[in-house]
Design a protein around this motif. Structure first.
Motif, PDB file in Angstrom:
ATOM      1  N   PHE A 200       0.836  -1.205   0.000  1.00 47.76           N
ATOM      2  CA  PHE A 200       0.000   0.000   0.000  1.00 47.76           C
ATOM      3  C   PHE A 200       0.871   1.255   0.000  1.00 47.76           C
ATOM      4  N   ARG A 201       1.930   1.230   0.794  1.00 43.01           N
ATOM      5  CA  ARG A 201       2.830   2.371   0.866  1.00 43.01           C
ATOM      6  C   ARG A 201       3.523   2.607  -0.466  1.00 43.01           C
ATOM      7  N   ASP A 202       3.862   1.530  -1.179  1.00 43.14           N
ATOM      8  CA  ASP A 202       4.517   1.666  -2.482  1.00 43.14           C
ATOM      9  C   ASP A 202       3.641   2.371  -3.507  1.00 43.14           C
TER      10      ASP A 202
ATOM     11  N   LYS B  76       3.695   5.810  -7.236  1.00 44.89           N
ATOM     12  CA  LYS B  76       3.113   7.157  -7.153  1.00 44.89           C
ATOM     13  C   LYS B  76       1.804   7.279  -7.941  1.00 44.89           C
ATOM     14  N   VAL B  77       0.895   6.346  -7.634  1.00 49.41           N
ATOM     15  CA  VAL B  77      -0.386   6.321  -8.342  1.00 49.41           C
ATOM     16  C   VAL B  77      -1.544   6.844  -7.489  1.00 49.41           C
ATOM     17  N   ILE B  78      -1.239   7.281  -6.270  1.00 54.05           N
ATOM     18  CA  ILE B  78      -2.254   7.858  -5.386  1.00 54.05           C
ATOM     19  C   ILE B  78      -2.292   9.365  -5.582  1.00 54.05           C
ATOM     20  N   GLN B  79      -3.441   9.965  -5.451  1.00 51.50           N
ATOM     21  CA  GLN B  79      -3.582  11.403  -5.697  1.00 51.50           C
ATOM     22  C   GLN B  79      -2.714  12.222  -4.732  1.00 51.50           C
ATOM     23  N   PRO B  80      -2.152  13.334  -5.197  1.00 57.59           N
ATOM     24  CA  PRO B  80      -1.368  14.211  -4.323  1.00 57.59           C
ATOM     25  C   PRO B  80      -2.217  14.707  -3.156  1.00 57.59           C
ATOM     26  N   GLY B  81      -1.593  14.787  -1.991  1.00 58.01           N
ATOM     27  CA  GLY B  81      -2.315  15.279  -0.819  1.00 58.01           C
ATOM     28  C   GLY B  81      -3.192  14.258  -0.141  1.00 58.01           C
ATOM     29  N   ALA B  82      -3.095  12.992  -0.540  1.00 60.81           N
ATOM     30  CA  ALA B  82      -3.955  11.956   0.031  1.00 60.81           C
ATOM     31  C   ALA B  82      -3.823  11.870   1.551  1.00 60.81           C
ATOM     32  N   ALA B  83      -2.622  12.129   2.061  1.00 55.28           N
ATOM     33  CA  ALA B  83      -2.388  12.001   3.505  1.00 55.28           C
ATOM     34  C   ALA B  83      -3.139  13.042   4.320  1.00 55.28           C
ATOM     35  N   THR B  84      -3.651  14.076   3.671  1.00 61.15           N
ATOM     36  CA  THR B  84      -4.411  15.100   4.393  1.00 61.15           C
ATOM     37  C   THR B  84      -5.902  15.040   4.072  1.00 61.15           C
ATOM     38  N   MET B  85      -6.308  14.082   3.255  1.00 62.27           N
ATOM     39  CA  MET B  85      -7.701  14.035   2.789  1.00 62.27           C
ATOM     40  C   MET B  85      -8.544  13.018   3.550  1.00 62.27           C
TER      41      MET B  85
ATOM     42  N   VAL C 100      -7.938   1.983  18.677  1.00 66.67           N
ATOM     43  CA  VAL C 100      -7.177   1.047  17.843  1.00 66.67           C
ATOM     44  C   VAL C 100      -7.154   1.547  16.401  1.00 66.67           C
ATOM     45  N   ARG C 101      -8.309   1.927  15.924  1.00 66.55           N
ATOM     46  CA  ARG C 101      -8.381   2.449  14.555  1.00 66.55           C
ATOM     47  C   ARG C 101      -7.563   3.726  14.411  1.00 66.55           C
ATOM     48  N   GLN C 102      -7.623   4.597  15.420  1.00 63.86           N
ATOM     49  CA  GLN C 102      -6.892   5.858  15.331  1.00 63.86           C
ATOM     50  C   GLN C 102      -5.392   5.648  15.343  1.00 63.86           C
ATOM     51  N   ALA C 103      -4.914   4.765  16.205  1.00 64.86           N
ATOM     52  CA  ALA C 103      -3.468   4.509  16.278  1.00 64.86           C
ATOM     53  C   ALA C 103      -2.950   3.912  14.974  1.00 64.86           C
ATOM     54  N   THR C 104      -3.701   2.987  14.397  1.00 69.73           N
ATOM     55  CA  THR C 104      -3.259   2.395  13.132  1.00 69.73           C
ATOM     56  C   THR C 104      -3.335   3.416  11.999  1.00 69.73           C
ATOM     57  N   ALA C 105      -4.334   4.286  12.053  1.00 72.27           N
ATOM     58  CA  ALA C 105      -4.426   5.337  11.038  1.00 72.27           C
ATOM     59  C   ALA C 105      -3.237   6.282  11.119  1.00 72.27           C
ATOM     60  N   ASP C 106      -2.828   6.623  12.330  1.00 77.44           N
ATOM     61  CA  ASP C 106      -1.682   7.522  12.495  1.00 77.44           C
ATOM     62  C   ASP C 106      -0.431   6.935  11.837  1.00 77.44           C
ATOM     63  N   THR C 107      -0.230   5.622  12.019  1.00 75.06           N
ATOM     64  CA  THR C 107       0.963   4.986  11.452  1.00 75.06           C
ATOM     65  C   THR C 107       0.871   4.849   9.942  1.00 75.06           C
ATOM     66  N   VAL C 108      -0.265   4.387   9.431  1.00 71.19           N
ATOM     67  CA  VAL C 108      -0.434   4.247   7.980  1.00 71.19           C
ATOM     68  C   VAL C 108      -0.292   5.613   7.306  1.00 71.19           C
ATOM     69  N   ASN C 109      -0.891   6.616   7.908  1.00 72.19           N
ATOM     70  CA  ASN C 109      -0.786   7.969   7.368  1.00 72.19           C
ATOM     71  C   ASN C 109       0.659   8.435   7.320  1.00 72.19           C
ATOM     72  N   ALA C 110       1.411   8.202   8.399  1.00 74.21           N
ATOM     73  CA  ALA C 110       2.817   8.619   8.442  1.00 74.21           C
ATOM     74  C   ALA C 110       3.637   7.929   7.361  1.00 74.21           C
ATOM     75  N   LEU C 111       3.319   6.673   7.109  1.00 73.36           N
ATOM     76  CA  LEU C 111       4.091   5.908   6.125  1.00 73.36           C
ATOM     77  C   LEU C 111       3.848   6.370   4.692  1.00 73.36           C
TER      78      LEU C 111
ATOM     79  N   ALA D 200       2.924   9.448   4.012  1.00 77.90           N
ATOM     80  CA  ALA D 200       3.322  10.858   3.956  1.00 77.90           C
ATOM     81  C   ALA D 200       4.837  11.023   3.955  1.00 77.90           C
ATOM     82  N   ASP D 201       5.545  10.075   4.587  1.00 75.46           N
ATOM     83  CA  ASP D 201       6.997  10.156   4.698  1.00 75.46           C
ATOM     84  C   ASP D 201       7.603   8.861   4.161  1.00 75.46           C
ATOM     85  N   CYS D 202       8.085   8.907   2.938  1.00 76.98           N
ATOM     86  CA  CYS D 202       8.601   7.708   2.283  1.00 76.98           C
ATOM     87  C   CYS D 202       9.943   7.257   2.830  1.00 76.98           C
ATOM     88  N   GLY D 203      10.513   8.033   3.756  1.00 77.85           N
ATOM     89  CA  GLY D 203      11.781   7.642   4.333  1.00 77.85           C
ATOM     90  C   GLY D 203      11.647   6.776   5.568  1.00 77.85           C
ATOM     91  N   LEU D 204      10.442   6.625   6.076  1.00 75.99           N
ATOM     92  CA  LEU D 204      10.241   5.821   7.276  1.00 75.99           C
ATOM     93  C   LEU D 204      10.384   4.332   6.967  1.00 75.99           C
TER      94      LEU D 204
END
Length: 441
Positions: free
Chosen positions: A246-248, A254-263, A399-410, A412-416
């Protein structure tokens, strides 16, 4: 996405007040089988959802003679319900998300449902009935509507690429790449993208959306053990593989829309109907909107492609909660019996905009008996064959919020580092499960 209750505002005093309303050991409320029922539904006042619920209530009154007063509340729903709880004066019935069962049970504001008093409960689809049960094995809600995720594809774009309807994740990625790089709208600009993703941390959207892929890969957020306890599962090989894939999509292809991490969903919906994205995994509730904005001939509805394990996707829905402290429990049971009846299931599916019943939970009801559009049959089949609900633990929201925080970070930041972040996440999940008293040793 299902609307989530945030019960942090419901303090100990309110909980204790509710405990005096009708839970175990509390004084019994004198019953009146003729007392009108007060029903709250979490929807926008004056909207189609309220109109549909009032239509059901009116039909129920004609059938049974039982009066029901419908109140639609959306803004500050949680606060208003907690205020009524503190006053020991809850509404008789609350129509809300099935995913809220664990939270409402833990707060002591709903009573146990005796299915022997709910006519037609033996006709409920098994998965729907399962989500009505809490961790103690008892039933605390009556599901009346369901939905599951399917894949929307810009049909006209796919025709231009010459690619088939995707059956695997590799084929899904290939189609997403073609939509991103192949100028499918023909405007000569590089302004289209493959997969629409609501990747925001708001209300756990990133986790909510990702579940459609995590489960299909054989991964999980938390895993139930033989003793009924739960262990964190985001750092298992299956979950790590799903997360990397999913992160790839965001970082490599790079097939996900720009700004997806804030939408969250509203702006993500707009990317699909505005012709900026060509693939979207979502429930059936958006079809009326997209039919109007895009045209139903412009997109197709197909099952989400199978992952490494299968094609399991997120199932959600609505339940009728019989609230503690009611003076008319017989009326509550009558309402529960009615909303799952074939008559009400079909009535709830009627209409062209918002539906009170997305997909029927009564296994004797065929969605095509009301909706002739074959796309609804796709959704119904996906729900019955591949739908999976979030677990009914005491509080799923953190549980959902914590997992969302991590998925979102991944995304949003491709270096993690994916594995490292998921290992940290499992540490947090373990603490949460322990705090809820359901953590495995």
């Amino acid at each position: 996405m299902a609307k989530s209750l945030r019960w942090a505002a419901l303090g100990l005093g309110a909980v204790l007040a509710v405990a005096g309303c009708g839970t175990s050991g509390a004084p019994k409320v004198e019953q009146d089988a003729d007392a009108p029922l007060e029903l709250w539904t979490r929807t926008t006042p004056g909207g189609d959802g309220e109109k549909g619920m009032k239509k059901l209530a009116a039909a129920f009154e004609v059938k049974t003679g039982q009066k029901v007063a419908v109140t639609a509340i959306f803004d500050d729903f949680e606060t208003k319900l907690s205020q009524r709880a503190a006053q020991k004066d809850l509404p008789d019935i609350v129509m809300n998300d099935s995913s809220q069962l664990g939270t409402m049970v833990s707060q002591g504001i709903v009573r146990e449902v005796d299915l022997s008093k709910v006519e037609g409960s033996d006709q409920l689809i098994e998965s729907a009935l399962t989500v009505a049960k809490a961790g103690d094995g008892k039933t605390y809600g009556v599901p009346y509507s369901a939905q599951a995720s399917a894949l929307l594809i810009r049909k006209d774009w796919r025709a231009k690429t010459g690619l088939p309807v995707p059956k695997t994740w590799d084929e899904l990625t290939a189609l997403a790449k073609a939509f991103t790089t192949g100028d499918p709208d023909g405007n000569g600009k590089a302004d289209t993208f493959g997969l629409a993703v609501p990747g925001s941390t708001k209300r756990g959207y990133a986790s909510w959306y990702f579940s459609n892929f995590l489960w299909g890969a054989g991964g999980d957020f938390i895993a139930k053990q033989a003793d009924g306890k739960y262990k964190p599962a985001m750092s298992t090989p299956e979950s790590v593989a799903a997360t990397k894939w999913f992160r790839d999509l965001a970082c490599t292809s790079k097939v996900i829309q720009p700004g997806a991490a804030t939408m969250d969903t509203p702006p993500t919906n707009e990317t699909f109907e505005a012709g900026k994205t060509g693939l979207y995994v979502v429930g059936p509730y958006l079809m009326p909107r997209f039919d109007k904005s895009l045209g139903k001939d412009k997109y197709e509805v197909v099952p989400v492609p199978a992952g490494a394990k299968d094609a399991t996707v997120l199932a959600e829905g609505g339940s009728a909660y019989l609230m503690a402290g009611s003076a008319n429990q017989a009326g509550q049971d009558k309402w529960a019996s009615y909303v799952i009846s074939p008559e009400a299931q079909k009535l709830g599916m009627e209409g062209e905009k918002a539906f009170n019943v997305q997909l029927p939970v009564n296994k004797t009801v065929d969605v095509t008996s009301v909706r002739k559009d074959p796309r609804w049959k796709v959704y119904a089949d996906v729900y019955r064959d591949s739908g999976r609900y979030a677990p009914s633990i005491p509080n799923w929201t953190p549980v959902r919020q914590a997992t969302a925080d991590t998925v979102n970070a991944l995304i949003a930041d491709c270096g993690l580092d994916v594995s490292a972040e998921l290992t940290k996440l499992d540490g947090k999940l373990g603490e949460m499960l322990g705090q809820q008293g359901i953590g495995a040793s």
